[in-house]
Motif scaffolding. Structure first.
Motif, PDB file in Angstrom:
ATOM      1  N   ARG A   1       7.666 -23.497 -15.435  1.00 51.47           N
ATOM      2  CA  ARG A   1       8.352 -22.503 -16.271  1.00 51.47           C
ATOM      3  C   ARG A   1       8.518 -21.195 -15.521  1.00 51.47           C
ATOM      4  NH1 ARG A   1      12.194 -21.027 -19.557  1.00 51.47           N
ATOM      5  NH2 ARG A   1      11.616 -19.368 -21.019  1.00 51.47           N
ATOM      6  N   TRP A   2       7.478 -20.755 -14.822  1.00 50.89           N
ATOM      7  CA  TRP A   2       7.567 -19.516 -14.058  1.00 50.89           C
ATOM      8  C   TRP A   2       8.669 -19.597 -12.997  1.00 50.89           C
ATOM      9  CZ3 TRP A   2       1.702 -18.240 -12.811  1.00 50.89           C
ATOM     10  CH2 TRP A   2       1.097 -17.784 -13.982  1.00 50.89           C
ATOM     11  N   LEU A   3       8.689 -20.689 -12.259  1.00 52.07           N
ATOM     12  CA  LEU A   3       9.679 -20.837 -11.185  1.00 52.07           C
ATOM     13  C   LEU A   3      11.099 -20.897 -11.750  1.00 52.07           C
ATOM     14  CD1 LEU A   3       7.830 -23.335  -8.822  1.00 52.07           C
ATOM     15  CD2 LEU A   3       8.083 -20.861  -8.558  1.00 52.07           C
ATOM     16  N   GLN A   4      11.274 -21.517 -12.917  1.00 46.00           N
ATOM     17  CA  GLN A   4      12.598 -21.548 -13.543  1.00 46.00           C
ATOM     18  C   GLN A   4      13.067 -20.141 -13.901  1.00 46.00           C
ATOM     19  OE1 GLN A   4      11.848 -24.201 -16.816  1.00 46.00           O
ATOM     20  NE2 GLN A   4      12.543 -26.031 -15.694  1.00 46.00           N
ATOM     21  N   LEU A   5      12.164 -19.347 -14.482  1.00 46.31           N
ATOM     22  CA  LEU A   5      12.520 -17.974 -14.860  1.00 46.31           C
ATOM     23  C   LEU A   5      12.834 -17.138 -13.623  1.00 46.31           C
ATOM     24  CD1 LEU A   5       9.854 -17.354 -17.661  1.00 46.31           C
ATOM     25  CD2 LEU A   5      12.335 -17.475 -17.962  1.00 46.31           C
ATOM     26  N   LEU A   6      12.041 -17.289 -12.582  1.00 53.49           N
ATOM     27  CA  LEU A   6      12.284 -16.524 -11.357  1.00 53.49           C
ATOM     28  C   LEU A   6      13.611 -16.917 -10.716  1.00 53.49           C
ATOM     29  CD1 LEU A   6       8.687 -16.570  -9.830  1.00 53.49           C
ATOM     30  CD2 LEU A   6       9.913 -14.562 -10.694  1.00 53.49           C
ATOM     31  N   ALA A   7      13.942 -18.201 -10.787  1.00 51.87           N
ATOM     32  CA  ALA A   7      15.205 -18.658 -10.210  1.00 51.87           C
ATOM     33  C   ALA A   7      16.391 -18.108 -10.989  1.00 51.87           C
ATOM     34  CB  ALA A   7      15.239 -20.185 -10.188  1.00 51.87           C
ATOM     35  N   VAL A   8      16.313 -18.145 -12.316  1.00 50.02           N
ATOM     36  CA  VAL A   8      17.422 -17.686 -13.158  1.00 50.02           C
ATOM     37  C   VAL A   8      17.613 -16.168 -13.054  1.00 50.02           C
ATOM     38  CG1 VAL A   8      18.199 -17.435 -15.548  1.00 50.02           C
ATOM     39  CG2 VAL A   8      17.255 -19.613 -14.766  1.00 50.02           C
ATOM     40  N   LYS A   9      16.497 -15.439 -13.006  1.00 49.47           N
ATOM     41  CA  LYS A   9      16.585 -13.974 -13.053  1.00 49.47           C
ATOM     42  C   LYS A   9      16.626 -13.331 -11.671  1.00 49.47           C
ATOM     43  CE  LYS A   9      14.446 -13.793 -17.600  1.00 49.47           C
ATOM     44  NZ  LYS A   9      13.433 -13.161 -18.493  1.00 49.47           N
ATOM     45  N   GLY A  10      16.458 -14.111 -10.623  1.00 47.29           N
ATOM     46  CA  GLY A  10      16.636 -13.601  -9.273  1.00 47.29           C
ATOM     47  C   GLY A  10      15.386 -12.980  -8.687  1.00 47.29           C
TER      48      GLY A  10
END
Length: 554
Positions: free
Chosen positions: A193-202
């Motif tokens: 979940r953390w990596l998904q958020l970091l990927a989406v938000k840059g």
């Protein structure tokens, strides 16, 4: 012959960094000093450093020692106007442009930055849109007792919850994120979940370290979606199988990659290099089970490999590679290992190489394996190398005989860093005749201006080599001899050990000798060379910025 102007000058050792030394798992494994930050992180994650087994403590200490430091944020910042507060109480800071307000907030610790939303409606959107620096250990509760593992364990859970809240609430981008003290094994879906958020938000820079157990936590393949990443450090993970990834998976902006105790296969490493078109810096520490590193990259400038005992390295095609730094534990300090190959192919820009070790490394230039008696020719030379590091056991004849062959491969070396290894089973004390019979060495005679000799013990084999070197090196301007802490009982004894050198006929009478004591025992100066120092291109010679040499301008 008396050379009064050549008298040795004994320099003071740099201050000791301190730390708690871990007990060794094996008598041949040298403990690594654990710094205060590593110890604090262990407590914060629910681990008592005094109760951990030696292997775990050594692992964490070594990993944390090479991680990049977090960017500067002010822990004492106060929001105040530069001008005296006006009588009408007008808030002048809130009148500043949005871009400047976001820059101010991005320099605050994450907890303080989030609190600015309570100042006024003007500030509510500033924190959520400011490029954020998120350092998870800064979220530990104030006043929590690090000496209580159970309390610290609960704190670690709260930190993970806080990280989730920040990543969800903030709009991005994330300038820098360090996630190194959460228990990822207890929340298997949290990391994804953390990596998904970091990927989406840059996210631009990410340092991600797993807790020490279990070692086989699989890194979610979602991290390949972080297209904005420019710097990535991973620690204590199992790398995902890249064979199942989509063809378009890549890191188009990644410039710096660090892999610390990451379980990765050679095919996956090849995949990363092929899919990172602007990668300039590659740092690898204690990686398993990869046995071969094949460097094919048109962008790489610096490769650093630390404590990868069984890793062979081939520089196949790296036209812009400037530095290849290989730091391995001395054979006497590590578990039994095999000889590995260092092969230099197409690397026309390579200017710094080390440390090569004839006891550990087979050197191959082009398609030629360098052996005793190998004839020097253009096909066996790397003329671009100016700074060379070698480790040699002078008391073992077969290894000492290899050193001239290694040196002849690098005819234009100007700075030589040479470490003297201690031998468990010496095979003879080498005299000056031994070195003279090996013949002339171009770099020694005509190019080397500075030589730093580490691990000096005053042995006859060392003295005979140093005499040979001083009698041959016509352009040598400075010889620095570094002896390990505790090697001699006094400075006077150290001076007496180098006194025989002044009986030699120095090729350059203007050369000076500097005698230094290391702050470390057993030649550990190199280990103060971290990834940051090695990849700092503003520093011409990173080997000269460590240990006893720190503070001297060579």
């Amino acid at each position: 012959m008396d050379h009064p102007h050549h008298g040795p000058r004994c320099g003071g050792a740099p201050p000791d960094d301190g730390g708690v030394a871990a007990a060794a798992l094996d008598s041949r494994v040298r403990p690594f000093p654990m710094g205060a930050q590593t110890e604090a992180l262990l407590w914060a994650s629910g681990f008592d450093p005094t109760g951990l087994d030696a292997y775990t403590v050594n692992l964490l200490s070594r990993v944390h020692s090479v991680l990049p430091s977090s960017p500067f944020v002010s822990t004492h910042a106060a929001l105040s106007a530069l001008l005296p507060t006006p009588q009408d109480g007008h808030d002048r800071i809130s009148d500043l442009p949005d871009a400047l307000l976001r820059d101010i907030v991005s320099r605050l610790p994450v907890k303080d930055g989030a609190r600015t939303a309570a100042l006024s409606s003007r500030w509510r959107g500033v924190w959520r849109s400011a490029p954020l620096v998120l350092i998870d250990y800064e979220l530990l509760p104030v006043g929590s007792d690090p000496g209580d593992p159970q309390v610290a364990h609960a704190d670690a859970r709260r930190v993970a919850d806080a990280v989730s809240s920040v990543l969800t609430a903030h709009l991005g981008p994330f300038r820098c994120v360090h996630l190194i003290c959460s228990r990822l094994d207890e929340c298997p879906d949290l990391l994804r979940r953390w990596l998904q958020l970091l990927a989406v938000k840059g996210v631009r820079e990410l340092v991600l370290v797993n807790r020490p157990w279990p070692l086989d936590i699989l890194l979610p393949a979602t991290f390949f979606a972080m297209a904005t990443i420019t710097r990535l450090y991973l620690g204590i993970f199992e790398f995902p199988d890249t064979a199942v990834l989509l063809r378009g998976a890549s890191f188009p902006h990644l410039r710096e990659l660090g892999l610390c105790f990451v379980h990765i296969q050679m095919e996956d490493m090849d995949f990363i290099l092929a899919r990172s078109p602007v990668l300039e810096i590659l740092c690898i520490q204690m990686n398993v089970p990869m046995k071969n590193l094949n460097l094919i990259s048109r962008s790489l400038r610096c490769v650093q490999v630390i404590a990868c005992a069984d890793l062979s390295i081939a520089v196949t095609d790296a036209p812009h590679l400037e530095r290849l730094i290989i730091l391995s534990w001395p054979v006497r300090d590590c578990l039994p290992t095999t000889t590995t190959t260092v092969k230099i192919g197409h690397a026309p820009a390579l200017s710094l190489l080390g440390y090569l070790d004839p006891e550990r490394h087979t050197l191959e230039i082009g398609n030629t394996v360098i052996k005793v008696g190998t004839r020097a020719s253009p096909s066996t030379m790397v003329p671009s190398v100016k700074i060379l590091g070698l480790r040699v056991c002078f008391a073992v004849r077969k290894y000492a005989k290899m050193m001239p062959g290694f040196l002849r491969c690098f005819p234009n070396v100007e700075t030589l860093h040479l470490e003297s290894n201690e031998a468990y089973e010496p095979t003879g004390k080498l005299n000056s005749k031994f070195w003279q019979e090996l013949g002339a060495i171009e770099s020694v005679q005509s190019h080397i201006k500075l030589m730093v000799f580490y691990g000096f013990r005053g042995e006859r084999s060392e003295i005979s080599f140093l005499k040979f070197f001083l009698e041959s090196a016509r352009v040598l301007t400075k010889l620095v001899i570094v002896f390990s802490k505790g090697s001699f009982t006094s400075v006077a004894e150290a001076n007496s050990k180098v006194k025989p050198l002044f009986a030699a006929k120095w090729a350059n009478r203007d050369c000076s000798l500097l005698l230094l004591e290391s702050a470390f025992q057993g030649g550990e100066d190199k280990w103060s060379l971290n990834f940051k120092t090695g990849s700092d291109f503003s520093t011409r010679d990173p080997f000269a910025c460590t240990g006893a040499l720190r503070g001297y301008n060579f």
